[in-house]
Design a protein around this motif. Structure first.
Motif, PDB file in Angstrom:
ATOM      1  N   THR A  48       0.808  -1.139  -0.115  1.00 48.95           N
ATOM      2  CA  THR A  48      -0.026  -0.117   0.081  1.00 48.95           C
ATOM      3  C   THR A  48       0.767   1.283  -0.131  1.00 48.95           C
ATOM      4  O   THR A  48       1.933   1.141   0.557  1.00 48.95           O
ATOM      5  CB  THR A  48      -0.934   0.013   1.223  1.00 48.95           C
ATOM      6  OG1 THR A  48      -0.166   0.066   2.335  1.00 48.95           O
ATOM      7  CG2 THR A  48      -1.895  -1.029   1.286  1.00 48.95           C
ATOM      8  N   ILE A  49       0.406   2.330  -0.550  1.00 46.53           N
ATOM      9  CA  ILE A  49       0.957   3.564  -0.511  1.00 46.53           C
ATOM     10  C   ILE A  49       0.003   4.746   0.067  1.00 46.53           C
ATOM     11  O   ILE A  49      -1.282   4.201  -0.191  1.00 46.53           O
ATOM     12  CB  ILE A  49       1.611   3.985  -1.938  1.00 46.53           C
ATOM     13  CG1 ILE A  49       0.544   3.903  -3.053  1.00 46.53           C
ATOM     14  CG2 ILE A  49       2.794   2.979  -2.053  1.00 46.53           C
ATOM     15  CD1 ILE A  49       0.979   4.256  -4.302  1.00 46.53           C
ATOM     16  N   THR A  50       0.173   5.691   0.256  1.00 46.99           N
ATOM     17  CA  THR A  50      -0.559   6.750   0.590  1.00 46.99           C
ATOM     18  C   THR A  50      -1.233   7.533  -0.829  1.00 46.99           C
ATOM     19  O   THR A  50      -1.121   7.170  -1.805  1.00 46.99           O
ATOM     20  CB  THR A  50       0.273   8.074   1.174  1.00 46.99           C
ATOM     21  OG1 THR A  50       1.039   8.604   0.439  1.00 46.99           O
ATOM     22  CG2 THR A  50       0.758   7.472   2.752  1.00 46.99           C
ATOM     23  N   ILE A  51      -2.289   8.182  -0.318  1.00 46.95           N
ATOM     24  CA  ILE A  51      -3.026   8.757  -1.365  1.00 46.95           C
ATOM     25  C   ILE A  51      -2.116   9.938  -2.312  1.00 46.95           C
ATOM     26  O   ILE A  51      -2.226   9.657  -3.293  1.00 46.95           O
ATOM     27  CB  ILE A  51      -4.326   9.570  -0.862  1.00 46.95           C
ATOM     28  CG1 ILE A  51      -5.331   8.230  -0.492  1.00 46.95           C
ATOM     29  CG2 ILE A  51      -5.161  10.289  -2.031  1.00 46.95           C
ATOM     30  CD1 ILE A  51      -6.561   8.693   0.206  1.00 46.95           C
ATOM     31  N   PRO A  52      -1.498  10.670  -1.799  1.00 45.91           N
ATOM     32  CA  PRO A  52      -0.719  11.556  -2.262  1.00 45.91           C
ATOM     33  C   PRO A  52       0.370  10.785  -2.978  1.00 45.91           C
ATOM     34  O   PRO A  52       0.974  11.445  -4.128  1.00 45.91           O
ATOM     35  CB  PRO A  52       0.128  12.562  -1.005  1.00 45.91           C
ATOM     36  CG  PRO A  52      -0.892  12.479   0.117  1.00 45.91           C
ATOM     37  CD  PRO A  52      -1.399  10.972   0.002  1.00 45.91           C
ATOM     38  N   GLN A  53       1.099   9.785  -2.320  1.00 51.10           N
ATOM     39  CA  GLN A  53       1.976   8.906  -3.473  1.00 51.10           C
ATOM     40  C   GLN A  53       1.437   8.431  -4.673  1.00 51.10           C
ATOM     41  O   GLN A  53       1.883   8.197  -5.515  1.00 51.10           O
ATOM     42  CB  GLN A  53       2.665   7.705  -2.455  1.00 51.10           C
ATOM     43  CG  GLN A  53       3.446   8.172  -1.549  1.00 51.10           C
ATOM     44  CD  GLN A  53       3.756   7.157  -0.568  1.00 51.10           C
ATOM     45  OE1 GLN A  53       3.239   6.156  -0.127  1.00 51.10           O
ATOM     46  NE2 GLN A  53       5.001   6.935  -0.128  1.00 51.10           N
ATOM     47  N   ALA A  54       0.126   8.029  -4.563  1.00 53.02           N
ATOM     48  CA  ALA A  54      -0.370   7.441  -5.495  1.00 53.02           C
ATOM     49  C   ALA A  54      -0.671   8.546  -6.895  1.00 53.02           C
ATOM     50  O   ALA A  54      -0.602   8.419  -7.952  1.00 53.02           O
ATOM     51  CB  ALA A  54      -2.060   6.948  -5.370  1.00 53.02           C
ATOM     52  N   GLY A  55      -1.034   9.708  -6.125  1.00 51.57           N
ATOM     53  CA  GLY A  55      -1.280  10.940  -7.032  1.00 51.57           C
ATOM     54  C   GLY A  55       0.104  11.219  -7.694  1.00 51.57           C
ATOM     55  O   GLY A  55       0.124  11.730  -9.080  1.00 51.57           O
ATOM     56  N   GLU A  56       1.098  11.218  -7.064  1.00 45.98           N
ATOM     57  CA  GLU A  56       2.451  11.329  -7.539  1.00 45.98           C
ATOM     58  C   GLU A  56       2.691  10.374  -8.984  1.00 45.98           C
ATOM     59  O   GLU A  56       3.300  10.994  -9.798  1.00 45.98           O
ATOM     60  CB  GLU A  56       3.462  11.157  -6.432  1.00 45.98           C
ATOM     61  CG  GLU A  56       5.011  11.460  -6.982  1.00 45.98           C
ATOM     62  CD  GLU A  56       5.947  11.123  -5.979  1.00 45.98           C
ATOM     63  OE1 GLU A  56       7.020  10.568  -6.389  1.00 45.98           O
ATOM     64  OE2 GLU A  56       5.673  11.228  -4.895  1.00 45.98           O
ATOM     65  N   LEU A  57       2.381   9.159  -8.833  1.00 45.06           N
ATOM     66  CA  LEU A  57       2.480   8.240  -9.472  1.00 45.06           C
ATOM     67  C   LEU A  57       1.581   8.649 -11.117  1.00 45.06           C
ATOM     68  O   LEU A  57       2.125   8.365 -12.183  1.00 45.06           O
ATOM     69  CB  LEU A  57       2.159   6.655  -9.324  1.00 45.06           C
ATOM     70  CG  LEU A  57       3.396   6.201  -8.496  1.00 45.06           C
ATOM     71  CD1 LEU A  57       2.786   4.625  -8.104  1.00 45.06           C
ATOM     72  CD2 LEU A  57       4.609   5.888  -9.264  1.00 45.06           C
ATOM     73  N   LEU A  58       0.562   8.927 -10.713  1.00 47.60           N
ATOM     74  CA  LEU A  58      -0.275   9.475 -11.729  1.00 47.60           C
ATOM     75  C   LEU A  58      -0.233  10.861 -12.256  1.00 47.60           C
ATOM     76  O   LEU A  58      -0.946  11.126 -13.317  1.00 47.60           O
ATOM     77  CB  LEU A  58      -1.882   9.318 -11.238  1.00 47.60           C
ATOM     78  CG  LEU A  58      -2.355   7.982 -10.926  1.00 47.60           C
ATOM     79  CD1 LEU A  58      -3.647   7.763 -10.085  1.00 47.60           C
ATOM     80  CD2 LEU A  58      -2.520   7.037 -12.173  1.00 47.60           C
ATOM     81  N   GLY A  59       0.627  11.656 -11.792  1.00 44.62           N
ATOM     82  CA  GLY A  59       0.832  12.969 -12.200  1.00 44.62           C
ATOM     83  C   GLY A  59      -0.317  13.884 -11.507  1.00 44.62           C
ATOM     84  O   GLY A  59      -0.508  15.018 -12.402  1.00 44.62           O
ATOM     85  N   ALA A  60      -0.841  13.587 -10.530  1.00 43.48           N
ATOM     86  CA  ALA A  60      -2.050  14.238  -9.880  1.00 43.48           C
ATOM     87  C   ALA A  60      -1.457  15.264  -8.741  1.00 43.48           C
ATOM     88  O   ALA A  60      -0.429  14.821  -8.017  1.00 43.48           O
ATOM     89  CB  ALA A  60      -3.054  13.686  -9.783  1.00 43.48           C
ATOM     90  N   SER A  61      -1.983  16.406  -8.543  1.00 50.32           N
ATOM     91  CA  SER A  61      -1.893  17.031  -7.135  1.00 50.32           C
ATOM     92  C   SER A  61      -2.392  16.462  -6.045  1.00 50.32           C
ATOM     93  O   SER A  61      -3.146  15.432  -6.164  1.00 50.32           O
ATOM     94  CB  SER A  61      -2.412  18.457  -7.540  1.00 50.32           C
ATOM     95  OG  SER A  61      -3.602  18.311  -7.335  1.00 50.32           O
ATOM     96  N   VAL A  62      -1.974  16.767  -4.900  1.00 50.46           N
ATOM     97  CA  VAL A  62      -2.325  16.261  -3.700  1.00 50.46           C
ATOM     98  C   VAL A  62      -4.024  16.341  -3.695  1.00 50.46           C
ATOM     99  O   VAL A  62      -4.644  15.238  -3.195  1.00 50.46           O
ATOM    100  CB  VAL A  62      -1.928  16.771  -2.282  1.00 50.46           C
ATOM    101  CG1 VAL A  62      -2.539  16.394  -1.183  1.00 50.46           C
ATOM    102  CG2 VAL A  62      -0.357  16.474  -2.379  1.00 50.46           C
ATOM    103  N   THR A  63      -4.554  17.568  -3.883  1.00 47.84           N
ATOM    104  CA  THR A  63      -5.816  17.728  -3.830  1.00 47.84           C
ATOM    105  C   THR A  63      -6.394  17.080  -4.773  1.00 47.84           C
ATOM    106  O   THR A  63      -7.554  16.390  -4.526  1.00 47.84           O
ATOM    107  CB  THR A  63      -5.987  19.210  -4.383  1.00 47.84           C
ATOM    108  OG1 THR A  63      -5.385  20.173  -3.158  1.00 47.84           O
ATOM    109  CG2 THR A  63      -7.577  19.495  -4.303  1.00 47.84           C
ATOM    110  N   LYS A  64      -6.179  17.083  -6.197  1.00 48.47           N
ATOM    111  CA  LYS A  64      -6.633  15.937  -7.188  1.00 48.47           C
ATOM    112  C   LYS A  64      -6.646  14.476  -6.813  1.00 48.47           C
ATOM    113  O   LYS A  64      -7.503  13.789  -7.064  1.00 48.47           O
ATOM    114  CB  LYS A  64      -6.052  16.018  -8.569  1.00 48.47           C
ATOM    115  CG  LYS A  64      -6.551  15.223  -9.570  1.00 48.47           C
ATOM    116  CD  LYS A  64      -8.051  15.615  -9.890  1.00 48.47           C
ATOM    117  CE  LYS A  64      -8.451  14.797 -11.215  1.00 48.47           C
ATOM    118  NZ  LYS A  64      -9.758  15.003 -11.346  1.00 48.47           N
ATOM    119  N   SER A  65      -5.556  14.163  -6.061  1.00 44.66           N
ATOM    120  CA  SER A  65      -5.536  12.588  -5.455  1.00 44.66           C
ATOM    121  C   SER A  65      -6.653  12.335  -4.660  1.00 44.66           C
ATOM    122  O   SER A  65      -7.159  11.392  -4.741  1.00 44.66           O
ATOM    123  CB  SER A  65      -4.220  12.516  -4.630  1.00 44.66           C
ATOM    124  OG  SER A  65      -3.049  12.799  -5.677  1.00 44.66           O
TER     125      SER A  65
END
Length: 102
Positions: free
Chosen positions: A46-63
């Protein structure tokens, strides 16, 4: 748990001159090229929601918005009230081209 090769990759990537610290993201992983980041994340369940967003190229808010809308494969951590993203399921989404920041 990270294996020895992953730890060495992180160490070598963060070795810089003392006056110039390695840039890091919110997740604590240096700004490594995507293949190296994926290699590290593949070893985690598992990873955090912000880490997942980082992989997807999304901001923390978007994540967090994606998580709220069910676009990220979340796992509830019992007794902690914490939501984490399932790495194997996230990688499947990325491979199918279903994920990404819009």
């Amino acid at each position: 748990m990270m294996n020895q090769a992953t730890k060495e990759t992180l160490r070598s990537a963060t070795r810089r001159k003392a006056s110039k610290p390695a840039p890091t993201t919110e997740s604590g992983i240096s700004l490594l090229p995507l293949p190296e980041r994926l290699a590290i994340y593949r070893q985690m369940l598992t990873i955090t929601i912000p880490q997942a967003g980082e992989l997807l190229g999304a901001s923390v808010t978007k994540s967090y918005d994606m998580a709220r809308k069910g676009a990220l494969p979340l796992v509830e951590i019992p007794g902690m009230g914490k939501r984490m993203v399932s790495v194997p399921r996230l990688l499947e989404i990325i491979a199918k081209g279903e994920g990404g920041a819009e």
